[in-house]
Design a protein around this motif. Structure first.
Motif, mmCIF file in Angstrom:
data_model
loop_
_atom_site.group_PDB
_atom_site.id
_atom_site.type_symbol
_atom_site.label_atom_id
_atom_site.label_comp_id
_atom_site.label_asym_id
_atom_site.label_seq_id
_atom_site.Cartn_x
_atom_site.Cartn_y
_atom_site.Cartn_z
ATOM 1 N N VAL A 64 -2.796 32.615 -25.294
ATOM 2 C CA VAL A 64 -2.959 33.559 -26.399
ATOM 3 C C VAL A 64 -3.642 32.836 -27.563
ATOM 4 C CG1 VAL A 64 -1.776 34.983 -28.102
ATOM 5 C CG2 VAL A 64 -0.956 34.923 -25.725
ATOM 6 N N VAL A 65 -4.699 33.441 -28.089
ATOM 7 C CA VAL A 65 -5.416 32.903 -29.257
ATOM 8 C C VAL A 65 -5.191 33.869 -30.414
ATOM 9 C CG1 VAL A 65 -7.639 32.230 -30.211
ATOM 10 C CG2 VAL A 65 -7.135 31.806 -27.787
ATOM 11 N N HIS A 66 -4.526 33.357 -31.451
ATOM 12 C CA HIS A 66 -4.253 34.201 -32.624
ATOM 13 C C HIS A 66 -5.512 34.278 -33.487
ATOM 14 C CE1 HIS A 66 0.067 34.288 -31.712
ATOM 15 N NE2 HIS A 66 -0.057 32.988 -31.415
ATOM 16 N N MET A 67 -5.995 35.475 -33.705
ATOM 17 C CA MET A 67 -7.231 35.675 -34.462
ATOM 18 C C MET A 67 -6.958 35.569 -35.965
ATOM 19 S SD MET A 67 -9.363 35.888 -32.119
ATOM 20 C CE MET A 67 -10.797 36.247 -33.149
ATOM 21 N N ARG A 68 -7.655 34.638 -36.599
ATOM 22 C CA ARG A 68 -7.597 34.459 -38.049
ATOM 23 C C ARG A 68 -8.859 33.737 -38.476
ATOM 24 N NH1 ARG A 68 -3.297 31.374 -35.913
ATOM 25 N NH2 ARG A 68 -3.748 29.115 -35.787
ATOM 26 N N ASP A 69 -9.032 33.588 -39.791
ATOM 27 C CA ASP A 69 -10.236 32.944 -40.297
ATOM 28 C C ASP A 69 -10.337 31.521 -39.767
ATOM 29 O OD1 ASP A 69 -10.813 35.194 -41.719
ATOM 30 O OD2 ASP A 69 -9.929 34.479 -43.611
ATOM 31 N N GLY A 70 -11.554 31.158 -39.347
ATOM 32 C CA GLY A 70 -11.817 29.803 -38.884
ATOM 33 C C GLY A 70 -11.593 29.595 -37.397
ATOM 34 N N VAL A 71 -11.152 30.624 -36.669
ATOM 35 C CA VAL A 71 -10.929 30.481 -35.229
ATOM 36 C C VAL A 71 -12.265 30.590 -34.504
ATOM 37 C CG1 VAL A 71 -9.884 31.519 -33.191
ATOM 38 C CG2 VAL A 71 -8.571 31.340 -35.315
ATOM 39 N N ASP A 72 -12.583 29.594 -33.703
ATOM 40 C CA ASP A 72 -13.821 29.567 -32.932
ATOM 41 C C ASP A 72 -13.474 29.858 -31.468
ATOM 42 O OD1 ASP A 72 -16.199 29.099 -31.656
ATOM 43 O OD2 ASP A 72 -16.591 27.172 -32.634
ATOM 44 N N LEU A 73 -13.845 31.037 -30.998
ATOM 45 C CA LEU A 73 -13.518 31.423 -29.638
ATOM 46 C C LEU A 73 -14.247 30.566 -28.604
ATOM 47 C CD1 LEU A 73 -13.409 35.332 -29.828
ATOM 48 C CD2 LEU A 73 -11.496 33.733 -29.715
ATOM 49 N N HIS A 74 -15.464 30.164 -28.910
ATOM 50 C CA HIS A 74 -16.204 29.309 -27.982
ATOM 51 C C HIS A 74 -15.497 27.964 -27.818
ATOM 52 C CE1 HIS A 74 -19.595 32.020 -27.530
ATOM 53 N NE2 HIS A 74 -19.602 32.198 -28.870
ATOM 54 N N GLU A 75 -14.998 27.423 -28.934
ATOM 55 C CA GLU A 75 -14.271 26.158 -28.878
ATOM 56 C C GLU A 75 -12.958 26.320 -28.104
ATOM 57 O OE1 GLU A 75 -13.114 22.197 -29.418
ATOM 58 O OE2 GLU A 75 -15.063 23.223 -29.503
ATOM 59 N N ALA A 76 -12.248 27.447 -28.326
ATOM 60 C CA ALA A 76 -11.000 27.710 -27.603
ATOM 61 C C ALA A 76 -11.266 27.844 -26.106
ATOM 62 C CB ALA A 76 -10.328 28.973 -28.146
ATOM 63 N N ALA A 77 -12.369 28.522 -25.752
ATOM 64 C CA ALA A 77 -12.704 28.674 -24.331
ATOM 65 C C ALA A 77 -13.029 27.321 -23.704
ATOM 66 C CB ALA A 77 -13.872 29.639 -24.173
ATOM 67 N N ARG A 78 -13.665 26.433 -24.485
ATOM 68 C CA ARG A 78 -13.985 25.115 -23.959
ATOM 69 C C ARG A 78 -12.719 24.275 -23.764
ATOM 70 N NH1 ARG A 78 -14.348 20.153 -25.498
ATOM 71 N NH2 ARG A 78 -13.735 20.667 -27.639
ATOM 72 N N ARG A 79 -11.799 24.349 -24.738
ATOM 73 C CA ARG A 79 -10.571 23.547 -24.653
ATOM 74 C C ARG A 79 -9.660 24.036 -23.522
ATOM 75 N NH1 ARG A 79 -7.211 23.565 -29.694
ATOM 76 N NH2 ARG A 79 -6.170 21.812 -28.637
ATOM 77 N N TYR A 80 -9.550 25.364 -23.382
ATOM 78 C CA TYR A 80 -8.690 25.939 -22.345
ATOM 79 C C TYR A 80 -9.549 26.478 -21.199
ATOM 80 C CZ TYR A 80 -5.238 25.725 -26.102
ATOM 81 O OH TYR A 80 -4.416 25.298 -27.112
ATOM 82 N N HIS A 81 -10.447 25.632 -20.713
ATOM 83 C CA HIS A 81 -11.419 26.080 -19.710
ATOM 84 C C HIS A 81 -10.765 26.447 -18.381
ATOM 85 C CE1 HIS A 81 -11.115 22.239 -17.520
ATOM 86 N NE2 HIS A 81 -10.963 21.709 -18.723
#
Length: 366
Positions: free
Chosen positions: A342-359
């Motif tokens: 689960v990725v909590h959406m807030r200011d400064g959240v980079d979805l591309h970075e999250a997808a890379r980290r939790y690939h």
């Protein structure tokens, strides 16, 4: 039925070993059935006729057959033990692996003490039953059928005694099995309770001492132990009556054979060697029934254990994890299960970075 379902799951990897085992046991049983005929021939053609060379020649053949039967018996027991112990190890491994995927709700549903009992005592009951079944239950029907054929061959008139002895033994066995199956199910549950009480006392020993609850815990353990003991004694009392009753049938059958066979010998209808061989075959037939009884004694407890094991294996375990907090990728990968992050959406959240980290996540839940 539960025992058969469990065995169908366990035994396929050992099909070749079981096939070799069956061949060995069949050969062993054929040799055992052949020995009384040789003994009867020695009496009829050797002792009665005074033919010493025939006695020595047939006696040597009997010794050879006995030695081969002994070797086959040792090999059969070894293979049966190997299959039973290996199957038990596979079953324990399957239970352990399956329980590792349980949620807390599933663990609480069974209880830790019950899961320990199912992975130890219940598996052991299946192992013991399997080893006995692979030896005695293979030999018993072959011995019974072959013994009947050979007994009829030696004396068809006396064979009618089997029409009385075998049904009586079957009735005794059925009556006992009907009473002990519920008792064995109750016994396994009481073993669970005993393990639970003992585990709670060990893990909570400091709290028990701090609040001076030692006497209360002693009484709890005594109640659980007395309940298990009373059930075990009740079952053993039933079985204590079964074996003597079977022996009465066995001995009365032997007396009847000697009584009626002696008359046939005195009338010249039946040779003395044939009577001796017939008596041995009757004993082998009834002993095969006794072997089946010994295995049948294990069936109720094995069936109860199989039901409890299948209940665990049939429980749906966790096949997907979902992480809602700030878990790092390393923390998510610690568990050998697919996961969703689960990725909590807030200011400064980079979805591309999250997808890379939790690939390796199956999905990102926004």
């Amino acid at each position: 039925m539960s025992t058969l379902r469990l065995l169908r799951r366990l035994l396929p990897p050992y099909g070749k070993l079981i096939a070799v085992l069956v061949v060995l046991l069949v050969a062993q049983t054929v040799g055992t059935l052949y020995l009384p005929t040789l003994n009867g021939n020695i009496i009829n053609n050797g002792v009665v006729a005074g033919n010493l060379p025939y006695i020595l020649r047939t006696g040597e053949w009997m010794l050879l057959v006995s030695a081969v039967v002994g070797v086959l018996s040792i090999a059969g027991v070894y293979l049966a033990s190997r299959v039973a112990m290996s199957s038990g190890a596979d079953l324990r491994s399957a239970l352990f692996t399956h329980v590792q995927g349980f949620s807390a709700r599933n663990v609480n549903h069974f209880g830790t003490a019950s899961l320990i009992t199912r992975n130890t005592n219940d598996v052991q009951q299946i192992q013991i039953f399997l080893q006995m079944a692979l030896t005695m239950m293979v030999v018993a029907p072959i011995m019974a059928v072959g013994g009947v054929v050979m007994a009829i061959r030696e004396g068809a008139t006396l064979s009618t005694l089997l029409l009385v002895a075998i049904p009586v033994m079957a009735i005794l066995l059925g009556a006992v099995m009907g009473r002990v199956i519920p008792q064995f199910r109750s016994m396994q549950g009481k073993i669970d309770r005993l393990n639970q009480v003992l585990r709670e006392q060990i893990t909570g020993v400091r709290v028990i001492r701090a609040f001076v609850r030692g006497s209360f815990e002693v009484n709890r353990f005594r109640d659980a132990n007395d309940s298990l003991t009373s059930t075990s004694l009740r079952v053993n009392r039933i079985f204590a009556l079964l074996l003597p009753a079977m022996m009465v049938v066995l001995n009365l059958s032997s007396v009847a054979v000697v009584w009626f066979g002696g008359r046939l010998v005195s009338e010249g209808v039946m040779p003395i060697g044939n009577l001796t061989a017939f008596l041995t075959y009757i004993m082998q037939i009834l002993m095969s029934v006794m072997m089946a009884v010994m295995v049948a004694i294990l069936v109720p407890r094995a069936a109860a254990s199989a039901e409890r094991i299948e209940e665990v294996l049939g429980r749906v375990n966790i096949n997907l994890l979902q992480f809602h907090g700030d878990e790092s990728p390393e923390q998510c990968r610690r568990y050998p299960r697919p996961y969703v992050k689960v990725v909590h959406m807030r200011d400064g959240v980079d979805l591309h970075e999250a997808a890379r980290r939790y690939h390796d996540a199956l999905a990102l839940l926004l």
